[in-house]
Motif scaffolding. Structure first.
Motif: not given
Lengths: 392, 392, 392, 392
Positions: B242-257
């Motif tokens: 087994m290997g360790e998952v060290t990154v995100d499966d999902a990434a959500i964010f809000l933004a202002r332009f």
């Protein structure tokens, strides 16, 4: 024991019309344990409310909600007024021993909502908030399917509730754009629905949020002042010139759920081309479900348990007799519309009153929804994630 | 002046194949100012890269990228390796006076990205990042339409880039799940595209963000260790168990332009049923545009300037000769696929090299995209809105 | 035994380009038993065909198809000319012992088609008609599913192949509108595809038909006379003024199948807004399948064997490695386009030539399709149902 | 002059319920010139019809339609019985001076239909056939747009009305499958609607047809014999064992219109997965329109007059106040369902009765529709194109 459930309705505008229609239809399409009677409707103007009563079959029209709430011949008070008046009316109704059906959001503040809940519990009356989209058959089906494990563990929730009636800067002012009356804009009006659906469908609670409220058009023209009625409150009576928009046009936020899921939420009245696009998509470990009110009879369902070469989002047309509520209505493929969610909800409420059983979404659901709404507002002030108060 | 543009490609896995196909096709469908020559391809294993070279028509295969970058007979270096190697390769190439075409995200850190930009500028070479979705004809059309004012002022941007190849907890480990190699997970892989499209389409910059990264499945089985090649880096060679998952499966964010718009972004590899659902919907003051890669030939367009009773989202099938890039391809309705965005992009790059003109998205675009990605990561650490560094 | 398959292509217009692209790509994406060589391409004008040859990688350009067909270094003749020339070219090729790949419809008359079939059989060469839509992965999947019983007994077949490039009365004349050259209009061009898909998918034969051919715009302006090349035949060379349209704009018919199913077919070039809307929907006793080329990666599938409350048309995105042909191409969700059907077909043809095995659709399929087309034409003359000749 | 319009309804099954609901709602949502009164409903069983009357608000229940038709307190007779009883009831009603509203198809034979028309004309009463789909707002809008020239000259009409309730061979017998009672199967039930929409939308007449009727499942099990009521006629009372299906499961035909257009029509109850898929697509010289009942609020519209790079089918969500009938109902995006077409139609009928004006579709429309249906049947006997009788 009562031989009928006698209803008093407060509010004779958009929601007053939608609720009246529900009381007219419920006994014609559903078998009620106790018949309902349309006793009284209350508005701001006697002539107007009398005409409304005659049209929809209410026995009488009134202009004093306190009198209606206290009347001996009323068992159920239905509150269809702007948000700032929900608390006093609902609390008075509960104290008078009436069951209470209240429009959403339950209140403009969490404090008000909790007092409403306490009053209803103390009075041991039935209490329900009208989150009408729960009872679109396709949505009720989605709830059943998630509860049955059809999509496995819920991981991600996406909600967008998009309208466009304020996209045009010339769209007029109304009470809905005045914070003191409406509490908030798209946030309380539309995110309230989105939050409730998320809680209902996942069976989980939102515990932390961070968001943004935005007002793109900061002042709008008042219409010519003819606005009146309970539905209008006093905010728009006689106003002229430009009015200041004190609520949000759009409200977006991220959410963390107690069970580990994450979510994105957006409510807006500025999404040009979207009319009542109340959509969710839920990603689970074994499948997904999606729905959009504008095509409300369809539930989209993907199952990773289908054979590998035959997987795809199914368009389930939820108009079969096996689907929730449908057997009361029309044959397969003969689609339902906006108003049917109201009738289905009133049916459940009347049956709960008749049986003394529970019905949801109740005022705790309504208050918890307000707690989420409030936490989002708090996050816009702090600029950081905010915990959501848990309402017991 | 050169009589051709001689290309050296580094990487012979998924992206290596996609880029090779683009060089094969570009001169057959477009009229190039200078012909291109497929000189060399570089991989980790000589036999494997030789076979790859023969198959796609590269003159030779190599295993030493430094040698390829320095070779006299290479004008353009194309970097199709994992993110942690982009900076050394691209910087070396630029220093050797080669034009550089680089896969996205430009780098795993903003610092690396800025050094790449500086190196390319110092060398006065052409530099381009392969945000391939910009050149789907429907997306290029959307850009033109926004620039022409078709939707008025942009107010809200919604991006979701949904895949599901990690929804199953048994899906295997790979270099893409190791932070040291890949930099991040869905965030860098998919949000990079979403951010680039937002910047491209709106012509605006994201200035503040707040987000959440989530890893739902924290360890996964390594495949049997046969993985190798530049495409694989060294991360997955010979790993077992087994290997360790060290990154995100999902990434959500809000933004202002900068211009006042707000946005929601979501990238995930856990959206069961969505395969490459790279979608945007942009709400403007006079109209809206929406697109989804899975039906990539269609641009949805709503115009509030249509007659009041005839408004609706149009499904523009962007396969007409009047649409960007289409005249090089097939007749109306004969749809294009994933690979055509690569060919269109290579065409623009080769023409810019031939003419000495500008081409975008360049390394500044790539670096600015990394700046947004990094600010989101920072916000997950601070729990609050984070300013995005502006890359000059 | 041969060490490669040497190809000669006749025609350098639209189909010539599509076929050339297929030969370019096939060996790069598929593992071929024998490599193919792009030996010669034939057109009407030496300069034009030389430029074409150089662009697509043919070793030489020619202007005499009889020479090409007879050449020693050609194993496979690919016929991409107008319908009136298919028979002489294909028969000559077969007689010269060449394998033959021919564009559809196989011939402008059933008599020609049968002679082509007889010549190919006599020569014991491989023969194939390019009904390219069979090899869209979603269509091949549909065929597998029907054969596996996924929809039970086929009862009803609906085919519409809609285009709109003649909707405008000012759209110009071309050889495609001259009966002597093209044989027919939408009927032979589009219904040929629809008929072939019906035969392929159902595994059944159409035995009786009744139909209607319609020409809405009876004359059109010739372009300025610059048209030339094999693709153009001689019909449009130097024509001026208005030309008479002698083929149908639209062709509709009803069909009876040997197995008891019934069908409706429509082909038209006048369906304003439809570009290449080649759609079928097949209703079986246990399920249905539907497909539309304009969104060609999606197969719609309804199964009456799903649980009663979870039935719905599935949108199967046929881009998974388990779907036909897909493993040669891109990852899930990275969609294919028009040209991929050609490459998939050429792959199957080259493999059949290498192995000596069968490949379909062969000239019998092509001839049977012409028999259906002809019976429809006969029915328009008799005004009654017409039996379809069975080609052995 | 009358102070109200007093209604008598015959039939208390599916259509009886749908019509009752329309009378309940019409005065609540529309401003009627004269109020309507729900006087009497007639069924086969007194207890059953009394319960029905009480539920829907009819003043009395009856079991003798001749008595109802003759009653002094009835102004409008609404006929919701099987097709074989339409003529005697409607003719008696007209002779008694009553206005008549009749379900479709108007009659099981053209002779009956013409006598009904003659009787209604002789009595100078209002007469209307309930082709309810005309009054879905999206369909009414389509009619307006065609009349305004939005799609130019109509060239091709495609109609498919697909259901699947007989796809399963175990689906039970009913009066609808007995030719003597129902007249025909899918043909009269569904093609009647399709033909009426074609006539309504194009404003043109179908003059020649050729078709095919098909019965796939030739016998079916009778349910246990409990069927009764006017809705059931006597056909299914007490039947046991297997019954012979004497009507068509599917009916397909081609059509020629007086104005030069051509059309394809299909009605079926065997299209697995389609529930009430009543769809048309109309191709005109300048645009196209399409609609499908299962998503009935949406009208698809393509205009060749849009700018060349911005053309596409628009999804018009016909829920705006500017769309036909919508201002009586809910805000934009709050969609309507099946039943609203009935209410809209009853509104128009009641207004016509109040004003003495015309209303369509009248009995001539109903008879002309039967003429087309009959000509299709004749064509299945002759095997050739058949002229359609014109009803004056």
């Amino acid at each position: 024991m009562a031989s009928s459930i006698r209803v008093g309705l407060i509010g004779n505008r958009f929601m007053g019309k939608a609720h009246s229609n529900a009381y007219v239809k419920v006994g014609k399409f559903f078998d009620l344990s106790l018949p309902s009677e349309m006793k009284a409707v209350c508005g701001l103007d006697q002539n107007e409310v009398d005409a409304f009563a005659k049209r929809f079959g209410w026995e009488r029209g009134e202009v004093d909600w306190e009198k209606l709430v206290a009347a001996d011949d009323i068992d159920l008070v239905d509150v269809c007024t702007p948000g700032d008046t929900h608390a006093p009316i609902a609390i008075a109704a509960a104290k008078a021993g009436k069951h209470v059906f209240c429009e959403k959001p339950l209140a403009n503040s969490l404090e008000d909502a909790k007092q409403m809940l306490a009053a209803a519990r103390a009075a041991k009356v039935r209490h329900m908030v009208n989150f009408c989209y729960r009872r679109a058959p396709a949505v009720s089906l989605a709830k059943q399917m998630i509860a049955d494990g059809a999509i496995g563990e819920v991981r991600q929730y996406r909600a967008t509730y998009l309208q466009d009636w304020l996209a045009d800067p010339c769209a007029p002012m109304s009470w809905r754009l005045v914070k003191k009356v409406a509490g908030s804009g798209a946030h309380g009006d539309l995110n309230a629905h989105a939050i409730d659906l998320a809680r209902y469908l996942t069976g989980d609670e939102i515990t932390e949020v961070v968001g943004e409220l935005k007002t793109f058009v900061k002042e709008r023209p008042w219409p010519d002042g003819s606005g009146s009625g309970v539905g209008a409150s006093t905010a728009e009576t006689g106003k002229k010139g430009m009015g200041e928009v004190t609520v949000d046009d759009a409200a977006i936020f991220l959410a963390r759920f107690a069970g580990g899921a994450i979510g994105t939420f957006e409510a807006t009245r500025m999404a040009t081309g979207r009319k009542n696009y109340n959509r969710f998509e839920i990603s689970g470990s074994r499948g997904s479900l999606a729905w959009n009110f504008e095509d409300m009879n369809v539930l989209e369902y993907y199952s990773a348990d289908d054979p590998a070469d035959r997987r795809g989002f199914r368009q389930i047309l939820a108009t079969e007799a096996v689907h929730p509520y449908v057997s009361a209505w029309w044959p397969p493929g003969h689609i339902l519309g906006y108003e049917h969610g109201f009738v289905n909800g009133v049916y459940d409420l009347l049956q709960a009153i008749a049986s003394g059983g529970e019905v949801t979404p109740d005022f705790r659901d309504g208050a918890q929804c307000v707690a989420v709404l409030d936490a989002v507002v708090a996050s816009t002030e702090s600029g950081s994630w905010q915990k959501v108060e848990h309402v017991d």
